[in-house]
Structures are given as structure tokens and as C-alpha cells.
Design a protein around this motif. Structure first.
Motif, PDB file in Angstrom:
ATOM      1  N   ILE A  53     -10.719  14.108 -10.554  1.00  0.00           N
ATOM      2  CA  ILE A  53      -9.375  14.642 -10.209  1.00  0.00           C
ATOM      3  C   ILE A  53      -8.478  14.531 -11.499  1.00  0.00           C
ATOM      4  O   ILE A  53      -7.750  15.733 -11.854  1.00  0.00           O
ATOM      5  CB  ILE A  53      -8.776  13.838  -9.185  1.00  0.00           C
ATOM      6  CG1 ILE A  53      -9.803  14.305  -7.698  1.00  0.00           C
ATOM      7  CG2 ILE A  53      -7.483  14.377  -8.820  1.00  0.00           C
ATOM      8  CD1 ILE A  53      -9.348  13.533  -6.694  1.00  0.00           C
ATOM      9  N   ILE A  54      -8.480  13.671 -12.138  1.00  0.00           N
ATOM     10  CA  ILE A  54      -7.412  13.358 -13.216  1.00  0.00           C
ATOM     11  C   ILE A  54      -7.713  14.307 -14.360  1.00  0.00           C
ATOM     12  O   ILE A  54      -6.885  14.936 -15.069  1.00  0.00           O
ATOM     13  CB  ILE A  54      -7.449  11.891 -13.755  1.00  0.00           C
ATOM     14  CG1 ILE A  54      -7.028  10.867 -12.692  1.00  0.00           C
ATOM     15  CG2 ILE A  54      -6.821  11.722 -15.016  1.00  0.00           C
ATOM     16  CD1 ILE A  54      -6.893   9.399 -12.981  1.00  0.00           C
ATOM     17  N   GLN A  55      -9.132  14.543 -14.886  1.00  0.00           N
ATOM     18  CA  GLN A  55      -9.500  15.275 -15.982  1.00  0.00           C
ATOM     19  C   GLN A  55      -9.012  16.848 -15.656  1.00  0.00           C
ATOM     20  O   GLN A  55      -8.442  17.404 -16.598  1.00  0.00           O
ATOM     21  CB  GLN A  55     -10.991  15.146 -16.124  1.00  0.00           C
ATOM     22  CG  GLN A  55     -11.516  16.133 -17.263  1.00  0.00           C
ATOM     23  CD  GLN A  55     -12.773  16.141 -17.645  1.00  0.00           C
ATOM     24  OE1 GLN A  55     -13.563  16.214 -16.527  1.00  0.00           O
ATOM     25  NE2 GLN A  55     -13.430  15.962 -18.893  1.00  0.00           N
ATOM     26  N   PRO A  56      -9.379  17.466 -14.667  1.00  0.00           N
ATOM     27  CA  PRO A  56      -8.939  18.914 -14.545  1.00  0.00           C
ATOM     28  C   PRO A  56      -7.159  18.975 -14.506  1.00  0.00           C
ATOM     29  O   PRO A  56      -6.880  19.916 -14.844  1.00  0.00           O
ATOM     30  CB  PRO A  56      -9.462  19.467 -13.180  1.00  0.00           C
ATOM     31  CG  PRO A  56     -10.018  17.937 -12.597  1.00  0.00           C
ATOM     32  CD  PRO A  56     -10.120  17.137 -13.348  1.00  0.00           C
ATOM     33  N   VAL A  57      -6.592  17.947 -13.894  1.00  0.00           N
ATOM     34  CA  VAL A  57      -5.186  17.795 -14.045  1.00  0.00           C
ATOM     35  C   VAL A  57      -4.595  17.716 -15.099  1.00  0.00           C
ATOM     36  O   VAL A  57      -3.677  18.559 -15.448  1.00  0.00           O
ATOM     37  CB  VAL A  57      -4.725  16.843 -12.881  1.00  0.00           C
ATOM     38  CG1 VAL A  57      -2.967  16.631 -13.039  1.00  0.00           C
ATOM     39  CG2 VAL A  57      -4.994  17.010 -11.448  1.00  0.00           C
ATOM     40  N   LEU A  62      -2.014  20.211 -19.901  1.00  0.00           N
ATOM     41  CA  LEU A  62      -2.081  20.245 -21.356  1.00  0.00           C
ATOM     42  C   LEU A  62      -2.230  21.536 -22.030  1.00  0.00           C
ATOM     43  O   LEU A  62      -1.657  22.259 -22.829  1.00  0.00           O
ATOM     44  CB  LEU A  62      -3.132  19.269 -21.989  1.00  0.00           C
ATOM     45  CG  LEU A  62      -2.988  17.941 -21.709  1.00  0.00           C
ATOM     46  CD1 LEU A  62      -3.978  16.884 -22.422  1.00  0.00           C
ATOM     47  CD2 LEU A  62      -1.581  17.562 -22.538  1.00  0.00           C
ATOM     48  N   PHE A  63      -3.180  22.394 -21.270  1.00  0.00           N
ATOM     49  CA  PHE A  63      -3.486  23.812 -21.743  1.00  0.00           C
ATOM     50  C   PHE A  63      -2.298  24.578 -21.111  1.00  0.00           C
ATOM     51  O   PHE A  63      -2.159  25.294 -22.135  1.00  0.00           O
ATOM     52  CB  PHE A  63      -4.654  24.350 -21.018  1.00  0.00           C
ATOM     53  CG  PHE A  63      -6.018  24.055 -21.774  1.00  0.00           C
ATOM     54  CD1 PHE A  63      -6.191  24.963 -22.863  1.00  0.00           C
ATOM     55  CD2 PHE A  63      -6.762  23.162 -21.798  1.00  0.00           C
ATOM     56  CE1 PHE A  63      -7.482  24.751 -23.518  1.00  0.00           C
ATOM     57  CE2 PHE A  63      -7.883  22.773 -22.250  1.00  0.00           C
ATOM     58  CZ  PHE A  63      -8.317  23.665 -23.377  1.00  0.00           C
ATOM     59  N   GLY A  64      -1.562  24.370 -20.167  1.00  0.00           N
ATOM     60  CA  GLY A  64      -0.363  25.302 -19.981  1.00  0.00           C
ATOM     61  C   GLY A  64       0.502  24.951 -20.886  1.00  0.00           C
ATOM     62  O   GLY A  64       1.319  25.999 -21.178  1.00  0.00           O
ATOM     63  N   ALA A  65       0.799  23.853 -21.157  1.00  0.00           N
ATOM     64  CA  ALA A  65       1.780  23.391 -22.155  1.00  0.00           C
ATOM     65  C   ALA A  65       1.454  23.987 -23.571  1.00  0.00           C
ATOM     66  O   ALA A  65       2.417  24.667 -24.352  1.00  0.00           O
ATOM     67  CB  ALA A  65       2.258  21.983 -22.201  1.00  0.00           C
ATOM     68  N   ALA A 152       0.471  24.358  -7.728  1.00  0.00           N
ATOM     69  CA  ALA A 152       1.616  24.661  -6.790  1.00  0.00           C
ATOM     70  C   ALA A 152       2.866  23.924  -7.365  1.00  0.00           C
ATOM     71  O   ALA A 152       4.019  24.458  -7.370  1.00  0.00           O
ATOM     72  CB  ALA A 152       1.303  24.703  -5.302  1.00  0.00           C
ATOM     73  N   PHE A 153       2.707  22.515  -7.441  1.00  0.00           N
ATOM     74  CA  PHE A 153       4.030  21.777  -7.896  1.00  0.00           C
ATOM     75  C   PHE A 153       4.428  22.239  -9.179  1.00  0.00           C
ATOM     76  O   PHE A 153       5.543  22.171  -9.551  1.00  0.00           O
ATOM     77  CB  PHE A 153       3.288  20.350  -7.954  1.00  0.00           C
ATOM     78  CG  PHE A 153       4.515  19.339  -8.762  1.00  0.00           C
ATOM     79  CD1 PHE A 153       5.479  18.976  -7.538  1.00  0.00           C
ATOM     80  CD2 PHE A 153       4.238  18.912  -9.770  1.00  0.00           C
ATOM     81  CE1 PHE A 153       6.430  18.203  -8.077  1.00  0.00           C
ATOM     82  CE2 PHE A 153       5.256  17.943 -10.252  1.00  0.00           C
ATOM     83  CZ  PHE A 153       6.308  17.658  -9.631  1.00  0.00           C
ATOM     84  N   LEU A 154       3.430  22.471 -10.124  1.00  0.00           N
ATOM     85  CA  LEU A 154       3.822  23.194 -11.628  1.00  0.00           C
ATOM     86  C   LEU A 154       4.263  24.635 -11.796  1.00  0.00           C
ATOM     87  O   LEU A 154       4.757  25.053 -12.518  1.00  0.00           O
ATOM     88  CB  LEU A 154       2.631  23.142 -12.600  1.00  0.00           C
ATOM     89  CG  LEU A 154       2.131  21.660 -12.611  1.00  0.00           C
ATOM     90  CD1 LEU A 154       1.068  21.705 -13.788  1.00  0.00           C
ATOM     91  CD2 LEU A 154       3.229  20.714 -13.434  1.00  0.00           C
ATOM     92  N   GLY A 155       4.271  25.147 -10.401  1.00  0.00           N
ATOM     93  CA  GLY A 155       5.115  26.643 -10.308  1.00  0.00           C
ATOM     94  C   GLY A 155       4.250  27.730 -10.262  1.00  0.00           C
ATOM     95  O   GLY A 155       4.516  28.835 -10.158  1.00  0.00           O
TER      96      GLY A 155
END
Length: 291
Positions: A53-57, A62-65, A152-155
Motif C-alpha cells: 500500500i505504501i509503495q504505490p501511494v 512523488l510522480f505527481g509532484a 481522491a484526497f489529493l484532488g
């Protein structure tokens, strides 16, 4: 004179019908017990699920940023990279988990537990395969829910109810197909070192040769052809489309491949075909192992 009854007319006697129902009940009981064993192992070593769970999150954040300042028009006028990459991470996480499905079976082979199962009076040895499929599908569902919630939390928003149902169907088809291939490898390769090598060699190339990280139009022509033949792209693009479009149908164009437009319905047929071929291809090997 023999009295004909409905049972004998159908070619079945009450005894054979009862035996058939008893065999099915035994198969369900065996599958349940073997599946429970896998979850007990997970309970004792929860780090596998936590890391899954942690790795894909982390990838999502990171990729989004990393690409948040990408040039305008790279993904369209109103599409953020976080929303774009969410579908890719969902699919690749499910793919990675399914690709690892053969490892528990391989370790059972090496430690001798599988041999004990094969000599046990099981109603069907295919319960071993079914238990692994149920276990991996459940883990993939948990990981998918976590990624969707974080997105969803990240928009990135949420698809509508029908979109979520379609997403679940796509993940299920992909996981079943890749799990079948992984289990086939687990019964074919000599040891876990070889299986891990196949996983490492397969994982990243399939990621970069898909539309998980960048759109198809951003790739060179030769890579566009490869990505258009990659089954992962046919799982990523429909999920991405339902994320970006609340109104969708099976005739909606989800990918503009070099050979023509691919509709959502065509993508589902490709995934269904991939899963069917994968399941059928491992049948001869499983029969040789189990019989």
C-alpha cells in the motif's frame, strides 16, 4: 421391468447427484481452508500488505509532484498529472501483486508443503490454484481502494458508481490473467530465484512500455506500437477515461493507437481475451502437475 424416474431419464441417479454436490462442497471447503492459510501467513507478516500500500501511494505523491510543472498541453488543458497517473499506478500495483502470486506456491514447492497437498485426499487439487487467486484478488482490491482514496484526497476526484464498478471489473480481469501466468511459472520454473528473476525482468519494462506514466502521443512511434500491444495499456486507458469523463459508454474512444482508435468496449474485449488465453494456457501444465 425397470421403472423410469426423472433422475434415470436424465442419466443421473440420486446417488450420483448427491456425490456431485458432496464433491463441490469438499472443493469449497478445501479452497476456504487453503485461502485461510494464506491470510494467516499475511496476518503474521503484515509488512507485505503494508509495503504493497505504501509503495504505490509514494509513487502517486512523488510522480505527481515531479511532473506538476509539466508544459501546458502535455496532458490537456485541464488534466493534472496526479489525476493522469492515478490510473497507471492502480493498474501497475494490481499487476505487480498478481505477478508475485506464484511466489507462495514456489516456496511451498521448495519446502515440501506442496508435495503433502498433492498426496492428500483432496476433492480437487485445483483448490490450490483457486485459493491463490482469491488471496491475490483480495489483496489487489485492498490496494486499489487505498490508492483510489489517496488519489481522491489529493484532488484527483472519484469516478461515478458505474465507473467504480467498471474499474473493479478491469482490475479483476487483469489480476486473474496475470495470476494464472505467475502460477504457471511457479509450477514450471526450477526455483524461486528463477521466478524472481522473471518478475524483475518483466516488471519495469512493461511499466515503461505502457501508457502508465505518459500519454501515447508523447512516445516515439516504435514505442507507441509496443504500448498499443501491451495488455496493461488496455487496463489503464479505460480507468483513466472514466476518471476524466463522468459520461462514458462502451463506444467511447479511450486510446488513439497507431493502428486506429480503441473504444472502451474493445479494450474490455482485449482484456477478456488476454485473461482467457492465460487461463487456458496453464491448464496442460496444471494437469501434468496435479494428475
Amino acid at each position: 421391468m425397470t421403472t423410469l424416474t426423472p433422475s434415470t431419464l436424465n442419466g443421473k441417479t440420486p446417488e450420483t447427484s448427491e456425490l456431485s454436490s458432496s464433491s463441490f462442497a469438499d472443493f469449497v471447503q478445501e479452497t476456504t481452508a487453503l485461502t485461510r492459510r494464506l491470510f494467516i501467513q499475511l496476518q503474521r507478516r503484515p509488512s507485505t500488505l503494508i509495503a504493497g500500500i505504501i509503495q504505490p501511494v509514494m509513487w502517486l505523491i512523488l510522480f505527481g509532484a515531479l511532473f506538476q510543472n509539466a508544459p501546458q498541453g502535455f496532458l490537456g488543458s485541464s488534466v493534472s498529472y496526479g489525476k493522469f497517473i492515478g490510473a497507471g499506478i492502480i493498474v501497475f500495483t494490481a499487476f505487480g501483486g498478481a505477478l508475485n502470486a506464484g511466489l507462495p506456491v514456489m516456496f511451498d514447492r521448495e519446502f515440501g508443503f506442496l508435495n503433502r497437498l498433492l498426496v492428500a485426499p483432496l476433492a480437487s487439487r485445483f483448490s490450490i490454484v483457486m485459493a491463490s487467486a482469491i488471496f491475490i484478488t483480495t489483496l489487489s482490491a485492498i490496494q486499489t481502494v487505498a490508492i483510489v482514496a489517496v488519489s481522491a484526497f489529493l484532488g484527483a476526484g472519484l469516478p461515478n458508481a458505474s465507473g467504480l464498478a467498471l474499474m473493479a471489473l478491469i482490475i479483476l480481469l487483469l489480476v486473474l490473467g496475470v495470476t494464472a501466468i505467475s502460477l504457471g511459472l511457479a509450477f514450471t520454473l526450477p526455483g524461486h530465484i528463477e521466478l524472481i528473476a522473471v518478475i524483475f525482468v518483466t516488471n519495469l519494462p512493461l511499466l515503461f512500455a505502457s501508457t502508465a506514466l505518459v500519454p501515447l502521443s508523447f512516445m516515439p512511434t516504435w514505442l507507441q506500437w509496443i504500448a498499443s500491444l501491451n495488455p496493461l495499456s488496455y487496463a489503464i486507458e479505460p480507468i483513466r477515461y472514466v476518471y476524466l469523463h463522468q459520461n462514458w459508454s462502451l463506444s467511447s474512444v479511450v486510446m488513439q493507437a497507431p493502428f486506429g482508435n480503441v473504444t472502451l468496449g474493445a479494450a474490455l474485449l482485449v482484456l477478456l481475451g488476454f485473461t482467457t488465453v492465460a487461463l487456458l494456457s496453464i491448464q496442460p501444465r496444471l494437469r501434468r502437475v496435479f494428475v
